[in-house]
Design a protein around this motif. Sequence first.
Motif, PDB file in Angstrom:
ATOM      1  N   THR A 232       0.902  -1.366   0.385  1.00 14.85           N
ATOM      2  CA  THR A 232      -0.216   0.426   0.481  1.00 14.85           C
ATOM      3  C   THR A 232       1.075   1.404   0.418  1.00 14.85           C
ATOM      4  OG1 THR A 232       0.163   0.440   2.952  1.00 14.85           O
ATOM      5  CG2 THR A 232      -1.545  -1.027   1.582  1.00 14.85           C
TER       6      THR A 232
ATOM      7  N   CYS B 241       3.062  -5.215   2.258  1.00 14.31           N
ATOM      8  CA  CYS B 241       2.290  -5.709   2.934  1.00 14.31           C
ATOM      9  C   CYS B 241       1.331  -7.210   2.820  1.00 14.31           C
ATOM     10  CB  CYS B 241       0.083  -5.247   3.233  1.00 14.31           C
ATOM     11  SG  CYS B 241      -0.354  -4.977   1.202  1.00 14.31           S
ATOM     12  N   ARG B 242       2.370  -8.040   1.845  1.00 15.50           N
ATOM     13  CA  ARG B 242       1.914  -8.822   1.767  1.00 15.50           C
ATOM     14  C   ARG B 242       3.252 -10.337   0.873  1.00 15.50           C
ATOM     15  NH1 ARG B 242       1.066 -14.150   2.516  1.00 15.50           N
ATOM     16  NH2 ARG B 242      -0.992 -14.939   2.240  1.00 15.50           N
TER      17      ARG B 242
ATOM     18  N   LYS C 124      -8.468  -8.271   4.433  1.00 18.30           N
ATOM     19  CA  LYS C 124      -7.331  -7.552   4.585  1.00 18.30           C
ATOM     20  C   LYS C 124      -7.998  -6.245   4.370  1.00 18.30           C
ATOM     21  CE  LYS C 124      -5.640 -10.386   7.551  1.00 18.30           C
ATOM     22  NZ  LYS C 124      -6.135 -10.502   8.750  1.00 18.30           N
TER      23      LYS C 124
ATOM     24  N   ASP D 160       3.575  -2.325   6.498  1.00 19.53           N
ATOM     25  CA  ASP D 160       2.113  -1.955   6.738  1.00 19.53           C
ATOM     26  C   ASP D 160       1.625  -3.333   7.066  1.00 19.53           C
ATOM     27  OD1 ASP D 160      -0.382  -1.137   6.741  1.00 19.53           O
ATOM     28  OD2 ASP D 160      -1.084  -0.621   4.708  1.00 19.53           O
ATOM     29  N   LEU D 161       1.627  -3.273   8.539  1.00 19.70           N
ATOM     30  CA  LEU D 161       1.392  -4.886   8.812  1.00 19.70           C
ATOM     31  C   LEU D 161       0.367  -5.105   9.305  1.00 19.70           C
ATOM     32  CD1 LEU D 161       4.469  -5.503  11.625  1.00 19.70           C
ATOM     33  CD2 LEU D 161       4.003  -6.625   9.117  1.00 19.70           C
ATOM     34  N   ARG D 162      -0.767  -5.952   8.342  1.00 19.17           N
ATOM     35  CA  ARG D 162      -2.061  -6.030   8.675  1.00 19.17           C
ATOM     36  C   ARG D 162      -2.754  -7.188   9.482  1.00 19.17           C
ATOM     37  NH1 ARG D 162      -5.284  -2.124   6.106  1.00 19.17           N
ATOM     38  NH2 ARG D 162      -4.164  -0.576   5.332  1.00 19.17           N
TER      39      ARG D 162
ATOM     40  N   THR E  89       0.394  -8.444  15.133  1.00 19.39           N
ATOM     41  CA  THR E  89       1.943  -7.536  15.097  1.00 19.39           C
ATOM     42  C   THR E  89       2.806  -7.000  16.168  1.00 19.39           C
ATOM     43  OG1 THR E  89       1.031  -5.674  15.558  1.00 19.39           O
ATOM     44  CG2 THR E  89       0.188  -6.024  13.477  1.00 19.39           C
TER      45      THR E  89
END
Length: 186
Positions: free
Chosen positions: A28, A33-34, A52, A88-90, A96
């Motif tokens: 993002t 993020c992934r 997510k 950007d940890l979701r 987290t």
Amino acid sequence: MSQPQTTVYWSAFFHPAFQNRPLYLAATEQGLCRITWPQESFDALQAWVGKKLPGAALCEDAAQMAPYLAQLGEYFAGGRTAFTLPLDLRGTPFQTSVWRALTEIPFGETRSYSELAAAIGSPQAVRAVGTANGANPIPIIVPCHRVLGKNSALTGFRGGLQIKETLLKLEGVEDFSGKGHARFQF
């Protein structure tokens, strides 16, 4: 007034360590993020983004993803021992906290699940730490592969124990036992 739509940028990373099967990287505006594993399809990335980041638009953008791809490439080439990428940890607050603790494990070192649980101030939560470790959405960059079971055994790794062994050896770690169980033995 409606919220502006979130864009999730993505690109694919290929490396011989994964038999040139793609790892899909997604980010993002806030950061990475992934990262998928090679056995995961693009559909898995889409499903994760849908869960997510509901309503987000996936946009293939090699230029936007270039810094992430470059640092991952440098790591696999042996030229990078630490990542300096925004994340950007979701996940849940507990997850987290585990993932942030993973980023504190230095290149070429390992920790046990018990040590990781103690590091986040929850020494009794060893199994929960193992579960959070397995749910890590940004493997390699958030180095879940650096966590071993009791007696330095390879254990429970979503990417597969062979990949965990490959990553540890890439970092010069040889002090582990390949005799661990694929799921447990924290």
